[in-house]
Design an enzyme around this catalytic site. Structure first.
Site, short mmCIF file in Angstrom:
data_model
loop_
_atom_site.label_atom_id
_atom_site.label_comp_id
_atom_site.label_asym_id
_atom_site.label_seq_id
_atom_site.Cartn_x
_atom_site.Cartn_y
_atom_site.Cartn_z
N SER A 153 -8.99 3.69 -1.00
CA SER A 153 -8.89 4.89 -0.22
C SER A 153 -10.25 5.87 -0.80
O SER A 153 -10.85 5.47 -1.85
CB SER A 153 -7.89 5.86 -0.61
OG SER A 153 -7.89 7.06 0.04
N TYR B 265 -0.60 9.32 -5.35
CA TYR B 265 -1.47 8.68 -4.34
C TYR B 265 -3.00 8.69 -5.25
O TYR B 265 -3.46 7.46 -5.10
CB TYR B 265 -1.55 9.38 -3.17
CG TYR B 265 -2.17 8.38 -2.07
CD1 TYR B 265 -1.55 7.39 -1.48
CD2 TYR B 265 -3.65 8.68 -1.76
CE1 TYR B 265 -2.54 6.75 -0.54
CE2 TYR B 265 -4.23 8.01 -0.63
CZ TYR B 265 -3.58 7.01 -0.13
OH TYR B 265 -4.21 6.24 0.81
P1 NAD Z 1 0.80 2.41 7.46
O1 NAD Z 1 1.81 3.23 7.04
O2 NAD Z 1 0.55 2.00 9.22
O3 NAD Z 1 1.14 1.15 6.58
C1 NAD Z 1 1.49 0.86 5.65
C2 NAD Z 1 2.19 -0.71 5.49
O4 NAD Z 1 2.43 -0.87 4.22
C3 NAD Z 1 3.18 -0.67 6.47
O5 NAD Z 1 3.22 -1.69 7.06
C4 NAD Z 1 4.42 -0.62 5.42
O6 NAD Z 1 5.65 -1.24 5.77
C5 NAD Z 1 3.90 -1.44 4.43
N1 NAD Z 1 4.70 -1.20 2.93
C6 NAD Z 1 4.99 0.05 2.60
N2 NAD Z 1 5.64 -0.03 1.46
C7 NAD Z 1 5.76 -1.84 1.06
C8 NAD Z 1 6.11 -2.29 0.20
N3 NAD Z 1 6.67 -1.83 -0.74
N4 NAD Z 1 6.11 -3.89 0.29
C9 NAD Z 1 5.41 -4.26 1.44
N5 NAD Z 1 4.80 -3.39 2.20
C10 NAD Z 1 4.98 -2.17 2.33
O7 NAD Z 1 -0.47 3.10 6.93
P2 NAD Z 1 -2.03 2.42 6.75
O8 NAD Z 1 -2.69 3.69 7.11
O9 NAD Z 1 -2.26 1.20 7.73
O10 NAD Z 1 -2.11 2.18 5.09
C11 NAD Z 1 -2.62 0.86 4.78
C12 NAD Z 1 -3.26 1.12 3.61
O11 NAD Z 1 -4.46 1.59 3.72
C13 NAD Z 1 -2.63 1.95 2.57
O12 NAD Z 1 -2.81 1.18 1.31
C14 NAD Z 1 -3.19 3.15 2.53
O13 NAD Z 1 -3.43 3.74 1.17
C15 NAD Z 1 -4.72 2.69 2.93
N6 NAD Z 1 -5.33 3.83 3.37
C16 NAD Z 1 -5.01 4.51 4.61
C17 NAD Z 1 -5.94 5.61 5.09
C18 NAD Z 1 -5.81 6.29 6.40
O14 NAD Z 1 -6.27 7.11 6.70
N7 NAD Z 1 -4.50 5.75 7.24
C19 NAD Z 1 -6.90 5.90 4.22
C20 NAD Z 1 -7.28 5.39 3.06
C21 NAD Z 1 -6.44 4.40 2.69
#
Ligand code: NAD
Length: 266
Positions: free
Chosen positions: A147, A160
């Site tokens: 991130s 986080y």
């Molecule tokens: P999201 O909530 O759509 O996806 C997260 C996924 O992780 C979901 O499918 C959830 O079921 C799964 N998950 C959660 N806990 C879990 C566990 N214990 N075991 C297995 N799977 C698990 O959100 P996203 O935005 O797609 O996030 C994905 C990644 O991207 C994360 O690591 C997040 O920190 C990172 N990220 C997202 C953003 C953003 O703006 N959306 C920005 C920077 C980083």
């Protein structure tokens, strides 16, 4: 472009958001994808159908696989089943992650522990299993979903921020430790991306405008734009890159406050 033709790839947290986009993009580029999920079996099945469609009917092994990445026994079982299905693994994508908000002085320590367990312990557990396998076959690649908060502090999200800051050195430490054995370890650092994680502002024009006013490129990113970076780092096109975080953030890491000249006193 089929940069991932025939590669066997395990993607954690692939039932929604960026993980789902990665599964679809990788399948489109010819990969076989194992779609990990913890909850949301239905969404994982939808991802599977979308990934199959993305391959345009081409033969391939695609499947969903349940595991909580924070749980050692479940991670071991997930790798055993994945290797049984695929025969071997080329790429691990550590994507699963969670977010919890609280003023730091009021934080419930169970929440803090859980964020660290999913966002940092999970990627380490999965990397350990992947590396054990990669060592038996002469290499592989790991790409972590970090991130912008790997380097930008985030008040009220200490867990986080700590997890993503830790991910930088997880990426770099593993990269250095295994660079001489054909294993590359990199990360992608997304900015504000349209996913369920950001449901608080995506469909709220006022809140969204506020978010986008802070982004130099003036807009949130899309999951597809992040999946494209994962595809590059996982592919052989990135064969000489290891230990790096590639930020895909519309300029958020560029100290946006400096867009205006406030620091020279003129
Ligand atoms: P999201 O909530 O759509 O996806 C997260 C996924 O992780 C979901 O499918 C959830 O079921 C799964 N998950 C959660 N806990 C879990 C566990 N214990 N075991 C297995 N799977 C698990 O959100 P996203 O935005 O797609 O996030 C994905 C990644 O991207 C994360 O690591 C997040 O920190 C990172 N990220 C997202 C953003 C953003 O703006 N959306 C920005 C920077 C980083």
């Amino acid at each position: 472009m089929l940069r991932l033709q025939g590669k066997n790839v395990l993607i954690t947290g692939a039932s929604s958001g960026i993980g789902q986009a990665i599964a679809i993009r990788f399948a489109k580029e010819g990969a076989n994808v194992a779609i990990n999920y913890r909850s949301g079996a239905q969404q994982a099945e939808e991802t599977l159908e979308l990934a199959k469609a993305a391959r345009g009917g081409a033969e391939g092994k695609q499947f969903t696989i349940h595991a909580d990445v924070a749980d050692e026994a479940q991670v071991k079982e997930m790798f055993a089943k994945t290797l049984e299905n695929f025969g071997s693994l080329d790429v691990l994508i550590n994507n699963a992650g969670i977010l919890k908000q609280s003023a730091s002085h009021e934080v419930d320590i169970a929440d803090f522990d859980r964020v660290l367990a999913v966002n940092l312990r999970g990627p380490f557990l999965c990397s350990r299993e992947a590396i054990r396998h990669f060592l038996t076959r002469g290499g592989g690649a790991i790409v972590n979903n970090s991130s912008v908060h790997e380097i930008i502090p985030k008040p009220k999200y200490a867990g986080y921020s700590v997890s993503k800051g830790g991910m930088e050195n997880l990426t770099r430490s593993l990269a250095l430790e295994y660079a001489d054995r054909g294993i590359r370890v990199n990360a992608v650092g997304p900015g504000a991306i349209e996913t369920p994680m950001n449901k608080a502002w995506i469909d709220n024009p006022k809140a969204r405008g506020e978010v986008e006013s802070h982004i130099p490129m003036g807009r949130a990113g899309k999951s597809d734009e992040i999946a494209a970076v994962f595809a590059f780092l996982a592919s052989d096109e990135a064969s000489y890159i290891t230990g790096q975080t590639l930020f895909a953030c519309g300029g958020l890491t560029l100290f946006p406050e400096f867009r205006v000249d406030w620091s020279t006193g003129e």
